[in-house]
Design a protein around this motif. Structure first.
Motif, PDB file in Angstrom:
ATOM      1  N   ASN A 170       8.386  33.808   4.489  1.00 40.52           N
ATOM      2  CA  ASN A 170       9.774  33.421   4.267  1.00 40.52           C
ATOM      3  C   ASN A 170      10.496  33.078   5.561  1.00 40.52           C
ATOM      4  O   ASN A 170      11.270  32.124   5.621  1.00 40.52           O
ATOM      5  CB  ASN A 170      10.521  34.571   3.579  1.00 40.52           C
ATOM      6  N   ASP A 171      10.231  33.853   6.609  1.00 39.42           N
ATOM      7  CA  ASP A 171      10.986  33.581   7.833  1.00 39.42           C
ATOM      8  C   ASP A 171      10.501  32.302   8.509  1.00 39.42           C
ATOM      9  O   ASP A 171      11.273  31.588   9.138  1.00 39.42           O
ATOM     10  CB  ASP A 171      10.939  34.774   8.788  1.00 39.42           C
ATOM     11  N   ARG A 172       9.206  31.981   8.351  1.00 32.38           N
ATOM     12  CA  ARG A 172       8.701  30.713   8.922  1.00 32.38           C
ATOM     13  C   ARG A 172       9.334  29.521   8.206  1.00 32.38           C
ATOM     14  O   ARG A 172       9.700  28.522   8.824  1.00 32.38           O
ATOM     15  CB  ARG A 172       7.183  30.621   8.768  1.00 32.38           C
ATOM     16  N   MET A 202      25.570  40.719  11.410  1.00 34.20           N
ATOM     17  CA  MET A 202      24.752  40.048  10.395  1.00 34.20           C
ATOM     18  C   MET A 202      25.417  40.071   9.013  1.00 34.20           C
ATOM     19  O   MET A 202      25.421  39.071   8.302  1.00 34.20           O
ATOM     20  CB  MET A 202      23.343  40.660  10.333  1.00 34.20           C
ATOM     21  N   LYS A 246      20.676  35.925  14.801  1.00 33.08           N
ATOM     22  CA  LYS A 246      20.635  37.028  15.774  1.00 33.08           C
ATOM     23  C   LYS A 246      19.563  36.742  16.834  1.00 33.08           C
ATOM     24  O   LYS A 246      19.790  36.929  18.030  1.00 33.08           O
ATOM     25  CB  LYS A 246      20.323  38.340  15.043  1.00 33.08           C
ATOM     26  N   LYS A 279      19.967  36.997   4.443  1.00 33.67           N
ATOM     27  CA  LYS A 279      19.640  37.987   5.475  1.00 33.67           C
ATOM     28  C   LYS A 279      18.668  37.387   6.497  1.00 33.67           C
ATOM     29  O   LYS A 279      18.767  37.660   7.692  1.00 33.67           O
ATOM     30  CB  LYS A 279      19.033  39.239   4.833  1.00 33.67           C
ATOM     31  N   ILE A 280      17.726  36.588   6.009  1.00 33.73           N
ATOM     32  CA  ILE A 280      16.781  35.957   6.943  1.00 33.73           C
ATOM     33  C   ILE A 280      17.513  34.956   7.840  1.00 33.73           C
ATOM     34  O   ILE A 280      17.290  34.909   9.055  1.00 33.73           O
ATOM     35  CB  ILE A 280      15.639  35.270   6.172  1.00 33.73           C
ATOM     36  N   ARG A 332      18.418  37.770  -0.125  1.00 33.84           N
ATOM     37  CA  ARG A 332      17.242  37.824   0.760  1.00 33.84           C
ATOM     38  C   ARG A 332      17.231  36.634   1.716  1.00 33.84           C
ATOM     39  O   ARG A 332      16.976  36.779   2.906  1.00 33.84           O
ATOM     40  CB  ARG A 332      15.950  37.806  -0.070  1.00 33.84           C
ATOM     41  N   ARG A 376      23.410  42.278  15.945  1.00 35.17           N
ATOM     42  CA  ARG A 376      22.922  42.867  14.704  1.00 35.17           C
ATOM     43  C   ARG A 376      24.082  43.314  13.805  1.00 35.17           C
ATOM     44  O   ARG A 376      24.054  43.150  12.592  1.00 35.17           O
ATOM     45  CB  ARG A 376      22.002  44.049  15.018  1.00 35.17           C
ATOM     46  N   ALA A 407      19.301  36.911  10.391  1.00 39.28           N
ATOM     47  CA  ALA A 407      18.377  37.472  11.387  1.00 39.28           C
ATOM     48  C   ALA A 407      17.933  36.396  12.371  1.00 39.28           C
ATOM     49  O   ALA A 407      17.723  36.672  13.558  1.00 39.28           O
ATOM     50  CB  ALA A 407      17.170  38.092  10.685  1.00 39.28           C
ATOM     51  N   LEU A 408      17.799  35.170  11.894  1.00 36.94           N
ATOM     52  CA  LEU A 408      17.423  34.070  12.792  1.00 36.94           C
ATOM     53  C   LEU A 408      18.576  33.745  13.749  1.00 36.94           C
ATOM     54  O   LEU A 408      18.340  33.433  14.922  1.00 36.94           O
ATOM     55  CB  LEU A 408      17.022  32.837  11.975  1.00 36.94           C
ATOM     56  N   ARG A 446      12.902  29.250   9.332  1.00 36.92           N
ATOM     57  CA  ARG A 446      13.011  28.693  10.689  1.00 36.92           C
ATOM     58  C   ARG A 446      12.913  27.168  10.640  1.00 36.92           C
ATOM     59  O   ARG A 446      13.671  26.457  11.287  1.00 36.92           O
ATOM     60  CB  ARG A 446      11.865  29.200  11.564  1.00 36.92           C
TER      61      ARG A 446
END
Lengths: 108, 484
Positions: B345-347, B411, B401, B394-395, B391, B408, B398-399, B350
């Protein structure tokens, strides 16, 4: 736990000795992590997958637990897991999986 | 200069949405159909938990969908108990359509007389559609051709009975070919429902914004239905069918497929066609996904909730050359999920939310609203599917951040200010950012208060078993520097 993952885990458990295997979960919420851990330890509670009535007795951890992080180089951890670690409730996930390990230990 | 194509757009000049209430078709959703076949006793609980039109119309997420309020203005959950006070059928983005009119609309766009409806329903639907602001654009004579005996129609071999609400038989959908499963009644019902809802959205766009229908050159369909026959399942084209049904005599069209993510590439392709000067005006359309009705009904029944997946959504957007006021589509800031990007998910996030902004030198804090998969969590959580937009947000936070744009501790406020609660029906492609497009147009014009909106969508390619990959695409919309 989805049926495909159950099949893959059962196949690996059939091919390898139990003490050579460790299951690392990546479930995003505590409920899913608990069900996945239960599936690994006691068998599929929904009676739908390959692990139904199969007690593999494998060690199971969530990827965000300290035991896993301590085994991974910091830069790899940051690159591969860092973003998700910021977004998930690591302690709740760890507790869900830890509880299932404790139950397994009590029954053993 | 004025003749420079790059300075002439593209923009999104119009966007519309519709919700058609379809409780009677919930039984034909993929999940309910399978469960009812396995356990017919489920029918009582399922049919007893369907909502009335007034309840569906008053549902706050549906109100947000159609623009009566911004999603960030939604009250605290639960939303299911909301009263109908103040709920209006016609709303800024389009309308809520009752089921009887939906059936009439389906008959009106059914060119092959595949649908039979009882005479009383036909008469009432024809009268209602005749009074409808878009009624004159519909071929209501087709309702006369559709009129028949519901019981006789339902008993024809291969026909699928149709109901109003729970168990009131009102007609049937017929198969077009005995042997070709791509032309069996359940498939054709899905396709006709998608055609009807997409047509309704496009008519709202054309008639509501007083657009000359002959000025639209091309219509890209980006819904989830696969039109075709046994030689080319999914090879067909709903875009041009919808163009014809909406009276766009000068348009052609085709479909663009990419599971839930299709609307974003459709917008990007539409914008590219305009930017390249191939066409002046391109419409992007999507109809509702009937197989997803009642998809999570078991979770709703378990929690003594009404069956919330009882609406078919439709969407239409118009992309054209710069009109000096509409939000611009930044074709230099399109994000795409490459083959080698990795599937986590984070990839994906991004690739979609960070990389295109870095490419054009805009900070993540320079985007006012992020529109992602906006599935209503009140629909998904009871079935254990979690809160999808939360979800995603939040990702994204976080990116931000990780880029050092926020701490943090910031967020949560990043998510609250630039994200929003999920409010869309779980109609896949519609929930995947497309549902935010009318809101985005309002935010990026006049007193809307935003300078940039990022639309991003993901699609589960692996579901088709030809790849283990996902896909995704994002596009940046920006307030028009020439006005707006």
């Amino acid at each position: 736990m989805d049926l495909g993952s159950q099949e893959k885990i059962k196949k690996l458990a059939d091919e390898h000795a139990r003490d050579e295997l460790l299951v690392v979960l990546g479930a995003p919420d505590a409920e899913a992590a608990e069900i996945a851990a239960e599936t690994i330890v006691f068998g599929d509670p929904t009676y739908a997958g390959a692990l139904t009535e199969t007690q593999l007795g494998l060690d199971v951890f969530h990827v965000l637990e300290d035991e896993i992080q301590s085994e991974v180089p910091d830069d790899v951890w940051e690159d591969q897991v860092g973003v998700m670690a910021d977004t998930l409730e690591a302690e709740a996930l760890a507790e869900a999986v830890r509880n299932m390990r404790t139950k397994a230990g009590e029954e053993a | 200069m004025g003749s420079d194509v790059s300075e002439q757009g593209p923009v999104v000049s119009q966007a519309r949405l519709v919700l058609a209430h379809a409780p009677g078709m919930v039984r034909h959703g993929s999940k309910p159909a399978r469960e009812l076949e396995a356990d017919p006793d489920l029918a009582e609980a399922l049919f007893g938990s369907l909502r009335t039109f007034e309840e569906a119309m008053a549902y706050p997420p549906n109100q947000a969908f159609l623009g009566a309020l911004h999603p960030r203005e939604l009250p605290e959950r639960p939303w299911v108990s909301a009263s109908a006070d103040g709920a209006e059928r016609f709303a800024p983005h389009g309308e809520h359509m009752p089921e009887e009119e939906l059936l009439g609309l389906m008959a009106a766009v059914d060119e092959f007389e595949l649908l039979t409806l009882g005479e009383e329903v036909c008469e009432r639907a024809a009268a209602a559609l005749d009074r409808h602001p878009l009624g004159e654009s519909l071929d209501l004579d087709r309702l006369g051709a559709a009129a028949g005996d519901p019981e006789e129609a339902a008993e024809r071999p291969g026909s699928l009975p149709l109901h109003l609400g729970g168990e009131h038989l009102v007609g049937a959908m017929h198969r077009a070919d005995e042997e070709d499963v791509a032309l069996h009644a359940p498939v054709l019902l899905e396709n006709l429902a998608a055609k009807a809802t997409a047509t309704l959205a496009l008519l709202h766009l054309v008639r509501g914004a007083d657009i000359d229908p002959d000025s639209i050159d091309y219509v890209i369909g980006c819904g989830e239905e696969a039109i075709g026959d046994r030689y080319q399942r999914g090879g067909g084209n709903l875009g041009k069918s919808v163009a014809a049904a909406a009276g766009l005599g000068e348009a052609s069209g085709a479909d663009l497929k990419n599971f839930c993510a299709a609307p974003i590439p459709a917008l990007v392709v539409a914008a590219s066609l305009v930017s390249a000067g191939v066409f002046q005006r391109v419409a992007v359309v999507a109809g509702g996904s009937l197989p997803k009705l009642g998809m999570k009904f078991e979770g709703h029944l378990k929690h003594e909730m009404p069956v919330l997946e009882d609406v078919l959504a439709g969407a239409a957007a118009l992309v054209e050359r710069d009109d000096g006021g509409s939000p611009r589509i930044r074709l230099d800031a399109v994000g795409r999920h490459t083959v080698k990007a990795g599937g986590s998910n984070d990839r994906i996030m991004r690739a979609l939310a960070v990389e295109p902004l870095e490419r054009v030198g805009i900070e993540m804090l320079g985007v006012d609203d992020y529109a992602t998969e906006l599935h209503n969590p009140e629909v998904t959580e009871p079935q254990g599917s979690g809160n999808v937009p939360e979800r995603n947000y939040k990702i994204i936070a976080a990116l931000a951040k990780r880029r050092g744009e926020i701490e943090r501790d910031d967020m949560d406020s990043f998510v609250a200010e630039r994200g929003m609660p999920g409010y869309s029906p779980t109609q896949g492609h519609i929930a995947s950012a497309l549902c935010y497009l009318p809101h985005a147009c309002r935010r990026l014009t006049g007193e809307g208060g935003a300078e940039r909106v990022m639309m991003l969508a993901k699609g589960s390619l692996f579901l088709g078993r030809m790849s283990e990959l996902s896909d995704g695409m994002s596009v940046l919309l920006e307030r028009n520097p020439n006005g707006g």
